[in-house]
Design an enzyme around this catalytic site. Structure first.
Site, PDB file in Angstrom:
ATOM      1  N   HIS A  29      11.939  40.644  90.743  1.00 32.83           N
ATOM      2  CA  HIS A  29      10.660  40.571  91.460  1.00 32.83           C
ATOM      3  C   HIS A  29      10.871  40.922  92.942  1.00 32.83           C
ATOM      4  O   HIS A  29      10.101  41.663  93.532  1.00 32.83           O
ATOM      5  CB  HIS A  29      10.069  39.152  91.392  1.00 32.83           C
ATOM      6  CG  HIS A  29       9.636  38.706  90.031  1.00 32.83           C
ATOM      7  ND1 HIS A  29      10.045  37.507  89.486  1.00 32.83           N
ATOM      8  CD2 HIS A  29       8.824  39.275  89.103  1.00 32.83           C
ATOM      9  CE1 HIS A  29       9.497  37.351  88.290  1.00 32.83           C
ATOM     10  NE2 HIS A  29       8.762  38.407  88.024  1.00 32.83           N
ATOM     11  N   LYS A  53       0.580  28.950  79.435  1.00 33.46           N
ATOM     12  CA  LYS A  53       0.074  27.603  79.143  1.00 33.46           C
ATOM     13  C   LYS A  53       1.039  26.529  79.595  1.00 33.46           C
ATOM     14  O   LYS A  53       0.645  25.493  80.074  1.00 33.46           O
ATOM     15  CB  LYS A  53      -0.215  27.469  77.645  1.00 33.46           C
ATOM     16  CG  LYS A  53      -1.542  28.103  77.285  1.00 33.46           C
ATOM     17  CD  LYS A  53      -2.012  27.664  75.899  1.00 33.46           C
ATOM     18  CE  LYS A  53      -3.133  28.543  75.399  1.00 33.46           C
ATOM     19  NZ  LYS A  53      -2.711  29.743  74.669  1.00 33.46           N
ATOM     20  N   ARG A 102      10.214  47.672  83.594  1.00 31.73           N
ATOM     21  CA  ARG A 102      11.664  47.624  83.437  1.00 31.73           C
ATOM     22  C   ARG A 102      12.139  48.610  82.399  1.00 31.73           C
ATOM     23  O   ARG A 102      12.951  49.471  82.651  1.00 31.73           O
ATOM     24  CB  ARG A 102      12.113  46.211  83.042  1.00 31.73           C
ATOM     25  CG  ARG A 102      12.013  45.220  84.175  1.00 31.73           C
ATOM     26  CD  ARG A 102      11.938  43.815  83.697  1.00 31.73           C
ATOM     27  NE  ARG A 102      10.651  43.564  83.060  1.00 31.73           N
ATOM     28  CZ  ARG A 102      10.199  42.373  82.741  1.00 31.73           C
ATOM     29  NH1 ARG A 102      10.953  41.323  82.945  1.00 31.73           N
ATOM     30  NH2 ARG A 102       9.016  42.230  82.201  1.00 31.73           N
ATOM     31  N   SER A 140      12.071  36.395  84.027  1.00 33.21           N
ATOM     32  CA  SER A 140      12.018  34.947  84.285  1.00 33.21           C
ATOM     33  C   SER A 140      12.353  34.184  83.008  1.00 33.21           C
ATOM     34  O   SER A 140      13.029  33.156  83.036  1.00 33.21           O
ATOM     35  CB  SER A 140      10.626  34.548  84.761  1.00 33.21           C
ATOM     36  OG  SER A 140      10.299  35.190  85.962  1.00 33.21           O
TER      37      SER A 140
HETATM   38  P1  ADP Z   1       3.534  38.366  84.010  1.00 35.59           P
HETATM   39  O1  ADP Z   1       3.448  37.088  83.283  1.00 35.59           O
HETATM   40  O2  ADP Z   1       2.273  38.806  84.657  1.00 35.59           O
HETATM   41  O3  ADP Z   1       4.219  39.492  83.270  1.00 35.59           O
HETATM   42  P2  ADP Z   1       5.952  38.106  85.566  1.00 35.59           P
HETATM   43  O4  ADP Z   1       6.199  37.105  86.624  1.00 35.59           O
HETATM   44  O5  ADP Z   1       6.804  38.029  84.354  1.00 35.59           O
HETATM   45  O6  ADP Z   1       4.422  37.981  85.257  1.00 35.59           O
HETATM   46  O7  ADP Z   1       6.076  39.564  86.158  1.00 35.59           O
HETATM   47  C1  ADP Z   1       5.242  40.023  87.171  1.00 35.59           C
HETATM   48  C2  ADP Z   1       5.441  41.518  87.327  1.00 35.59           C
HETATM   49  O8  ADP Z   1       6.777  41.772  87.736  1.00 35.59           O
HETATM   50  C3  ADP Z   1       5.244  42.322  86.044  1.00 35.59           C
HETATM   51  O9  ADP Z   1       4.691  43.578  86.382  1.00 35.59           O
HETATM   52  C4  ADP Z   1       6.635  42.512  85.521  1.00 35.59           C
HETATM   53  O10 ADP Z   1       6.740  43.695  84.750  1.00 35.59           O
HETATM   54  C5  ADP Z   1       7.394  42.645  86.817  1.00 35.59           C
HETATM   55  N1  ADP Z   1       8.790  42.251  86.675  1.00 35.59           N
HETATM   56  C6  ADP Z   1       9.308  41.149  86.137  1.00 35.59           C
HETATM   57  N2  ADP Z   1      10.641  41.139  86.160  1.00 35.59           N
HETATM   58  C7  ADP Z   1      10.992  42.316  86.749  1.00 35.59           C
HETATM   59  C8  ADP Z   1      12.242  42.948  87.049  1.00 35.59           C
HETATM   60  N3  ADP Z   1      13.406  42.400  86.719  1.00 35.59           N
HETATM   61  N4  ADP Z   1      12.193  44.141  87.654  1.00 35.59           N
HETATM   62  C9  ADP Z   1      11.010  44.724  87.945  1.00 35.59           C
HETATM   63  N5  ADP Z   1       9.823  44.211  87.682  1.00 35.59           N
HETATM   64  C10 ADP Z   1       9.799  43.028  87.080  1.00 35.59           C
END
Ligand code: ADP
Length: 173
Positions: A29, A53, A102, A140
């Protein structure tokens, strides 16, 4: 002698929203936030209050961690939102939604969401960015799993998140 491109001065600043669960924020992120902060005038990292949830960290904790790790970026701000992302974007005068891709596996879901958002609000553009290769497999969900099983998450999350995970789940450093 070739030509010189003349760029019109921007009349409005480019505000982008980077929405997600961020449960918790990872180095993947952060990689995207750093890239987004260079492209947009203002980047709002928007924590979805109602996306999952049963999150490990409540919305307030997720915001706290994000604020701590984005402190150095003057044009990045962290906020919470509820309900339709499109409505939130409108309320912030944002024209861009930033999302990360990704692997190909992210693409289908992201495309669906981008299309749906475009259907609701034509003017809103979704911009996809790809992280550094080292973070292309990082999520995550995997970080939480690793922490639950007692593995080290040091390479995947900033120190403050590592501490919070350890406090919550007893992850090793
Ligand atoms: P969501 O539940 O909306 O997918 P996330 O917190 O998992 O929320 O991810 C938010 C955004 O960040 C999404 O667009 C996801 O694809 C991107 N994202 C998550 N992990 C990575 C990563 N390792 N590298 C690049 N983008 C990521």
């Amino acid at each position: 002698m070739g030509y010189r491109m003349v760029l019109e001065p921007e009349t409005t600043s480019r505000i982008a929203i980077y929405p997600g669960s961020f449960d918790p924020v990872t180095k993947g992120h952060l990689d995207l936030i750093a890239r987004g902060a260079q492209i947009f005038d203002q980047l709002i990292v928007a924590v979805a209050q109602n996306s999952e949830k049963d999150p490990l960290f409540d919305a307030k904790e997720r915001v706290e961690m994000l604020e701590a790790v984005t402190f150095e970026y003057k044009n990045v701000e962290v906020d919470l939102f509820e309900g339709l992302l499109v409505n939130y974007a409108r309320s912030q005068n944002a024209r861009v939604i930033l999302r990360g891709i990704r692997a190909v596996s992210d693409y289908e879901y992201e495309l669906q969401m981008a299309m749906m958002n475009r259907k609701i609000e034509e003017q809103l553009e979704t911009v996809f960015m790809i992280p550094a290769m080292a973070y292309s497999y990082l999520s995550s969900r995997l970080v939480k799993e690793l922490a639950r099983l007692g593995g080290s998450v040091k390479d995947f999350v900033p120190p403050i998140v590592e501490e919070r995970l350890r406090a919550k789940l007893g992850a090793k450093s």
